[in-house]
Design a protein around this motif. Structure first.
Motif, PDB file in Angstrom:
ATOM      1  N   ASN A  29      -5.195  15.124  45.149  1.00  0.00           N
ATOM      2  CA  ASN A  29      -6.310  14.796  46.032  1.00  0.00           C
ATOM      3  C   ASN A  29      -7.471  14.108  45.313  1.00  0.00           C
ATOM      4  O   ASN A  29      -8.555  13.969  45.884  1.00  0.00           O
ATOM      5  CB  ASN A  29      -6.792  16.057  46.737  1.00  0.00           C
ATOM      6  CG  ASN A  29      -5.784  16.570  47.742  1.00  0.00           C
ATOM      7  OD1 ASN A  29      -5.592  15.984  48.804  1.00  0.00           O
ATOM      8  ND2 ASN A  29      -5.116  17.664  47.419  1.00  0.00           N
ATOM      9  N   GLN A 159      -7.006   9.639  58.496  1.00  0.00           N
ATOM     10  CA  GLN A 159      -6.606  10.585  57.448  1.00  0.00           C
ATOM     11  C   GLN A 159      -5.103  10.534  57.232  1.00  0.00           C
ATOM     12  O   GLN A 159      -4.613  10.547  56.095  1.00  0.00           O
ATOM     13  CB  GLN A 159      -7.016  12.010  57.862  1.00  0.00           C
ATOM     14  CG  GLN A 159      -6.584  13.109  56.900  1.00  0.00           C
ATOM     15  CD  GLN A 159      -7.510  13.240  55.721  1.00  0.00           C
ATOM     16  OE1 GLN A 159      -8.715  13.303  55.882  1.00  0.00           O
ATOM     17  NE2 GLN A 159      -6.946  13.320  54.518  1.00  0.00           N
ATOM     18  N   ASP A 163      -3.456   9.435  53.755  1.00  0.00           N
ATOM     19  CA  ASP A 163      -2.559  10.360  53.053  1.00  0.00           C
ATOM     20  C   ASP A 163      -1.225   9.687  52.736  1.00  0.00           C
ATOM     21  O   ASP A 163      -0.666   9.860  51.646  1.00  0.00           O
ATOM     22  CB  ASP A 163      -2.316  11.612  53.903  1.00  0.00           C
ATOM     23  CG  ASP A 163      -3.502  12.568  53.896  1.00  0.00           C
ATOM     24  OD1 ASP A 163      -4.318  12.493  52.952  1.00  0.00           O
ATOM     25  OD2 ASP A 163      -3.618  13.386  54.825  1.00  0.00           O
TER      26      ASP A 163
END
Length: 216
Positions: A29, A159, A163
């Protein structure tokens, strides 16, 4: 089928395994500062190969998350030129993010031109037709955020695309696309679900829920 919590105390877990699980999550992350602090606190060896492109991945991820897809594409092509050539689905999703950003900025004429030049070629393949129709339908609404396709304008959708892009870059660098923590949770969930289903045949407990388990 729940195990007596007292039995957990008899299961030995290596601290280094836990550290590696946490570290993989932080690296995945792009939490660079947290990675450095964690390594310092635990005395782990710094995985320089993992950290090398973290800042670049972080910038790409945030550009995609913010809807600046063209910048995300530009930086991705600099970091790994063949990723978007090999992953057509991902390229479509990123270009779609830019189209959505134009819609949200009420630049409908520019959005239509962009769709005709960059998105319409995807229409030659059947699997993109439904998505293309949904995106183009946004042009018909004065307030697209109130349309049936409002989810395409959401942070959750951005998102999801960000990702996917992050995982593709990691895979290109021969790094795990998913964190060890994610894989462990998935494996544990599948095992618990299978055990619960077996027990359910004999009027056992209700179906296993990871959400409920984490609350217990």
């Amino acid at each position: 089928m729940d195990v007596d919590p007292r039995q957990y105390e008899n299961i030995a877990i290596n601290d280094s395994d836990i550290h590696n699980i946490v570290l993989s999550y932080l690296i995945h992350n792009c939490y660079k500062e947290s990675v450095e602090s964690f390594i310092t606190c635990t005395g782990m060896k710094q995985p320089s190969d993992y950290l090398e492109d973290m800042e670049k991945r972080k910038r790409i991820f945030h550009f995609a998350l913010e809807g600046n897809a063209l910048k995300a594409i530009e930086l991705t092509e600099q970091l790994a030129p063949d990723i978007l050539e090999e992953n057509k689905d991902l390229r479509f999703d990123l270009l779609s993010l830019h189209f959505v950003e134009l819609i949200c900025s009420r630049k409908c004429t520019e959005a239509l031109e962009f769709a005709q030049t960059k998105l319409s070629p995807f229409g030659k393949e059947h699997k993109y037709m439904e998505k293309l129709e949904d995106f183009m339908a946004l042009l018909a609404y004065k307030e697209p955020e109130k349309s049936p396709m409002f989810h395409l304008l959401s942070l959750e959708y951005r998102q999801q695309v960000a990702d996917s892009l992050n995982r593709a870059i990691l895979a290109h660098s021969n790094l795990p696309s998913y964190t060890a923590m994610e894989r462990l949770i998935k494996q544990a969930t599948v095992v618990r679900q299978c055990l619960t289903q077996e027990a359910g045949k004999q009027d056992g407990p209700p179906p296993f829920s990871l959400k409920d388990f984490l609350k217990s």
